[in-house]
Scaffold this motif. Structure first.
Motif, mmCIF file in Angstrom:
data_model
loop_
_atom_site.group_PDB
_atom_site.id
_atom_site.type_symbol
_atom_site.label_atom_id
_atom_site.label_comp_id
_atom_site.label_asym_id
_atom_site.label_seq_id
_atom_site.Cartn_x
_atom_site.Cartn_y
_atom_site.Cartn_z
ATOM 1 N N VAL A 95 -28.767 -23.165 -49.720
ATOM 2 C CA VAL A 95 -28.535 -21.768 -49.367
ATOM 3 C C VAL A 95 -27.952 -21.108 -50.605
ATOM 4 C CG1 VAL A 95 -27.168 -20.185 -47.978
ATOM 5 C CG2 VAL A 95 -28.225 -22.177 -46.900
ATOM 6 N N PHE A 96 -28.625 -20.097 -51.117
ATOM 7 C CA PHE A 96 -28.147 -19.422 -52.322
ATOM 8 C C PHE A 96 -27.061 -18.411 -51.967
ATOM 9 C CE2 PHE A 96 -32.529 -20.376 -54.036
ATOM 10 C CZ PHE A 96 -32.073 -21.317 -54.958
ATOM 11 N N ARG A 97 -25.957 -18.474 -52.710
ATOM 12 C CA ARG A 97 -24.900 -17.478 -52.578
ATOM 13 C C ARG A 97 -25.035 -16.380 -53.621
ATOM 14 N NH1 ARG A 97 -23.018 -15.824 -48.931
ATOM 15 N NH2 ARG A 97 -20.901 -15.438 -49.659
ATOM 16 N N ARG A 111 -35.399 -9.973 -52.887
ATOM 17 C CA ARG A 111 -34.678 -9.433 -51.732
ATOM 18 C C ARG A 111 -35.632 -9.076 -50.596
ATOM 19 N NH1 ARG A 111 -29.376 -7.667 -52.276
ATOM 20 N NH2 ARG A 111 -28.454 -7.985 -54.339
ATOM 21 N N ALA A 112 -36.748 -8.459 -50.942
ATOM 22 C CA ALA A 112 -37.678 -8.016 -49.908
ATOM 23 C C ALA A 112 -38.403 -9.186 -49.259
ATOM 24 C CB ALA A 112 -38.689 -7.041 -50.505
ATOM 25 N N ALA A 113 -38.833 -10.158 -50.051
ATOM 26 C CA ALA A 113 -39.643 -11.246 -49.518
ATOM 27 C C ALA A 113 -38.822 -12.271 -48.767
ATOM 28 C CB ALA A 113 -40.408 -11.917 -50.657
ATOM 29 N N LEU A 114 -37.612 -12.624 -49.299
ATOM 30 C CA LEU A 114 -36.855 -13.741 -48.738
ATOM 31 C C LEU A 114 -35.401 -13.400 -48.417
ATOM 32 C CD1 LEU A 114 -38.205 -16.585 -51.036
ATOM 33 C CD2 LEU A 114 -38.719 -16.260 -48.619
ATOM 34 N N GLY A 115 -34.987 -12.172 -48.607
ATOM 35 C CA GLY A 115 -33.607 -11.815 -48.328
ATOM 36 C C GLY A 115 -32.620 -12.469 -49.262
ATOM 37 N N LEU A 116 -33.050 -12.831 -50.470
ATOM 38 C CA LEU A 116 -32.182 -13.535 -51.406
ATOM 39 C C LEU A 116 -31.260 -12.567 -52.133
ATOM 40 C CD1 LEU A 116 -34.697 -16.073 -52.990
ATOM 41 C CD2 LEU A 116 -33.136 -16.411 -51.074
ATOM 42 N N LEU A 117 -30.062 -13.042 -52.475
ATOM 43 C CA LEU A 117 -29.051 -12.217 -53.124
ATOM 44 C C LEU A 117 -29.252 -12.214 -54.635
ATOM 45 C CD1 LEU A 117 -25.963 -13.442 -51.053
ATOM 46 C CD2 LEU A 117 -27.351 -11.392 -50.681
ATOM 47 N N ARG A 118 -30.463 -11.934 -55.074
ATOM 48 C CA ARG A 118 -30.730 -11.890 -56.516
ATOM 49 C C ARG A 118 -30.210 -10.579 -57.083
ATOM 50 N NH1 ARG A 118 -36.490 -13.711 -58.590
ATOM 51 N NH2 ARG A 118 -35.461 -15.732 -58.792
ATOM 52 N N ARG A 119 -29.579 -10.649 -58.290
ATOM 53 C CA ARG A 119 -28.986 -9.488 -58.938
ATOM 54 C C ARG A 119 -29.453 -9.448 -60.385
ATOM 55 N NH1 ARG A 119 -22.910 -11.471 -57.549
ATOM 56 N NH2 ARG A 119 -23.561 -13.103 -58.970
ATOM 57 N N TRP A 120 -29.549 -8.249 -60.911
ATOM 58 C CA TRP A 120 -29.837 -8.119 -62.325
ATOM 59 C C TRP A 120 -28.584 -8.429 -63.123
ATOM 60 C CZ3 TRP A 120 -27.693 -5.391 -66.288
ATOM 61 C CH2 TRP A 120 -28.388 -5.434 -67.500
ATOM 62 N N ARG A 177 -32.130 -16.153 -44.533
ATOM 63 C CA ARG A 177 -32.242 -15.253 -43.388
ATOM 64 C C ARG A 177 -33.014 -14.026 -43.820
ATOM 65 N NH1 ARG A 177 -31.581 -16.080 -37.900
ATOM 66 N NH2 ARG A 177 -31.022 -14.136 -36.850
ATOM 67 N N THR A 178 -34.141 -13.767 -43.188
ATOM 68 C CA THR A 178 -34.949 -12.612 -43.546
ATOM 69 C C THR A 178 -35.640 -12.063 -42.309
ATOM 70 O OG1 THR A 178 -36.756 -11.827 -44.955
ATOM 71 C CG2 THR A 178 -36.925 -14.093 -44.151
ATOM 72 N N ARG A 179 -35.686 -10.759 -42.208
ATOM 73 C CA ARG A 179 -36.337 -10.071 -41.085
ATOM 74 C C ARG A 179 -35.817 -10.564 -39.736
ATOM 75 N NH1 ARG A 179 -40.208 -10.886 -45.031
ATOM 76 N NH2 ARG A 179 -41.169 -8.970 -45.808
ATOM 77 N N GLY A 180 -34.513 -10.798 -39.669
ATOM 78 C CA GLY A 180 -33.876 -11.160 -38.418
ATOM 79 C C GLY A 180 -34.053 -12.592 -37.976
ATOM 80 N N ARG A 181 -34.554 -13.476 -38.855
ATOM 81 C CA ARG A 181 -34.717 -14.873 -38.466
ATOM 82 C C ARG A 181 -34.383 -15.784 -39.644
ATOM 83 N NH1 ARG A 181 -41.091 -15.860 -37.460
ATOM 84 N NH2 ARG A 181 -40.168 -17.675 -36.434
ATOM 85 N N THR A 182 -33.996 -17.006 -39.297
ATOM 86 C CA THR A 182 -33.722 -18.014 -40.311
ATOM 87 C C THR A 182 -35.012 -18.777 -40.598
ATOM 88 O OG1 THR A 182 -31.447 -18.262 -39.525
ATOM 89 C CG2 THR A 182 -32.320 -20.023 -40.911
ATOM 90 N N VAL A 183 -35.344 -18.901 -41.890
ATOM 91 C CA VAL A 183 -36.588 -19.571 -42.267
ATOM 92 C C VAL A 183 -36.296 -20.648 -43.311
ATOM 93 C CG1 VAL A 183 -38.029 -17.578 -41.750
ATOM 94 C CG2 VAL A 183 -37.118 -17.873 -44.060
ATOM 95 N N TYR A 184 -37.268 -21.535 -43.444
ATOM 96 C CA TYR A 184 -37.204 -22.630 -44.411
ATOM 97 C C TYR A 184 -38.412 -22.529 -45.326
ATOM 98 C CZ TYR A 184 -36.835 -27.505 -46.071
ATOM 99 O OH TYR A 184 -36.721 -28.648 -46.835
ATOM 100 N N LEU A 185 -38.162 -22.332 -46.616
ATOM 101 C CA LEU A 185 -39.224 -22.279 -47.610
ATOM 102 C C LEU A 185 -39.319 -23.656 -48.265
ATOM 103 C CD1 LEU A 185 -41.258 -20.628 -49.343
ATOM 104 C CD2 LEU A 185 -39.369 -20.212 -50.932
ATOM 105 N N ARG A 186 -40.395 -24.341 -48.010
ATOM 106 C CA ARG A 186 -40.567 -25.705 -48.504
ATOM 107 C C ARG A 186 -40.957 -25.705 -49.971
ATOM 108 N NH1 ARG A 186 -44.297 -29.016 -44.691
ATOM 109 N NH2 ARG A 186 -42.487 -28.650 -43.360
ATOM 110 N N VAL A 187 -40.397 -26.640 -50.755
ATOM 111 C CA VAL A 187 -40.757 -26.791 -52.157
ATOM 112 C C VAL A 187 -41.174 -28.236 -52.417
ATOM 113 C CG1 VAL A 187 -39.223 -24.942 -52.909
ATOM 114 C CG2 VAL A 187 -38.397 -27.295 -52.901
ATOM 115 N N GLU A 188 -41.945 -28.405 -53.466
ATOM 116 C CA GLU A 188 -42.478 -29.718 -53.823
ATOM 117 C C GLU A 188 -42.432 -29.857 -55.341
ATOM 118 O OE1 GLU A 188 -47.001 -31.298 -54.196
ATOM 119 O OE2 GLU A 188 -46.445 -30.378 -52.269
#
Length: 238
Positions: A95-97, A111-120, A177-188
């Protein structure tokens, strides 16, 4: 925990290459990091504690599918502070802080795609001649900045990393957490080549600005020269 991907991503959404990445981690009590977890996700615990830490890396040519990078993105540094998570299906992730990068276009996209707290941030990251160096200005949530938060060196490769290195690096997804739901983005990705590393100079305000208090030097400092990464579609986690 296995050092190789337990589940393939299936349909490929995003490919990129992570290079020259130091990974620093402190043990923390699970209850100290339970609050920021999205619904349906809890802190992942090993030997009675969870983990928190900053990771710096070169994000090389991220883009959709396997077709190469997006225009104007190229390669750029990213510094993130992560917590370790597990959901009700037993899927381990992070979980990214915070995520800081100098590509302004990447901020609203994340931010739009995954609700991530990315900052410039005016972040500069090099890892030349086995000497990781994070410099520039990393902006905190209240405008605070760290002028030179990390300088270190890289030691020998770990032929058999074992625990806790596997716990810290074999994270096969992202909980968010994005669009009102918790999701899991799988990586490989392949098993990461890992080296011992040492932080000569370190400012902990990156972790503190992310809302977690740590004390003393990190319990683990590792370095990964690079690994190709593939991401699949998001699936529900709550």
């Amino acid at each position: 925990m296995a050092g190789t991907t337990p589940r393939r991503v299936g349909r490929l959404l995003l490919s990129q290459y992570w290079r020259d990445g130091p990974l620093l981690h402190w043990p923390v009590r699970a209850r100290a990091v339970a609050g920021p977890m999205p619904p349906g996700v809890v802190p992942d615990v090993c030997d009675g504690t969870s983990r928190v830490g900053p990771v710096a890396l070169g994000m090389e040519r991220p883009g959709p599918g396997s077709g190469g990078g997006l225009p104007f993105f190229g390669t750029f540094p990213e510094v993130n502070v992560r917590l370790f998570s597990v959901d009700g299906q037993g899927r381990r992730g992070v979980v990214f802080r915070s995520l800081d990068c100098p590509r302004l276009a990447a901020v609203p996209a994340a931010r739009a795609a995954l609700g991530l707290l990315r900052r410039w941030s005016d972040t500069r990251w090099t890892a030349e001649y086995g000497a990781p160096h994070l410099a520039g200005r990393v902006r905190g949530p209240a405008g605070g900045r760290a002028g030179r938060p990390l300088r270190g060196d890289v030691g020998p490769r770990l032929e058999r990393p074992g625990l806790p290195a596997d716990l810290l690096t074999a994270r096969w997804g992202l909980h968010t957490r994005t669009r009102g739901r918790t999701v899991y983005l799988r990586v490989e990705h392949p098993r990461r080549p890992l080296h011992r590393a040492h932080a000569h100079e370190l400012r902990q305000n990156l972790v503190r600005a992310a809302g977690v208090e740590v004390a003393g030097p990190p319990a683990s400092v590792l370095f990964c020269p690079g690994v190709p990464v593939r991401s699949g579609p998001c699936t529900p986690a709550d």
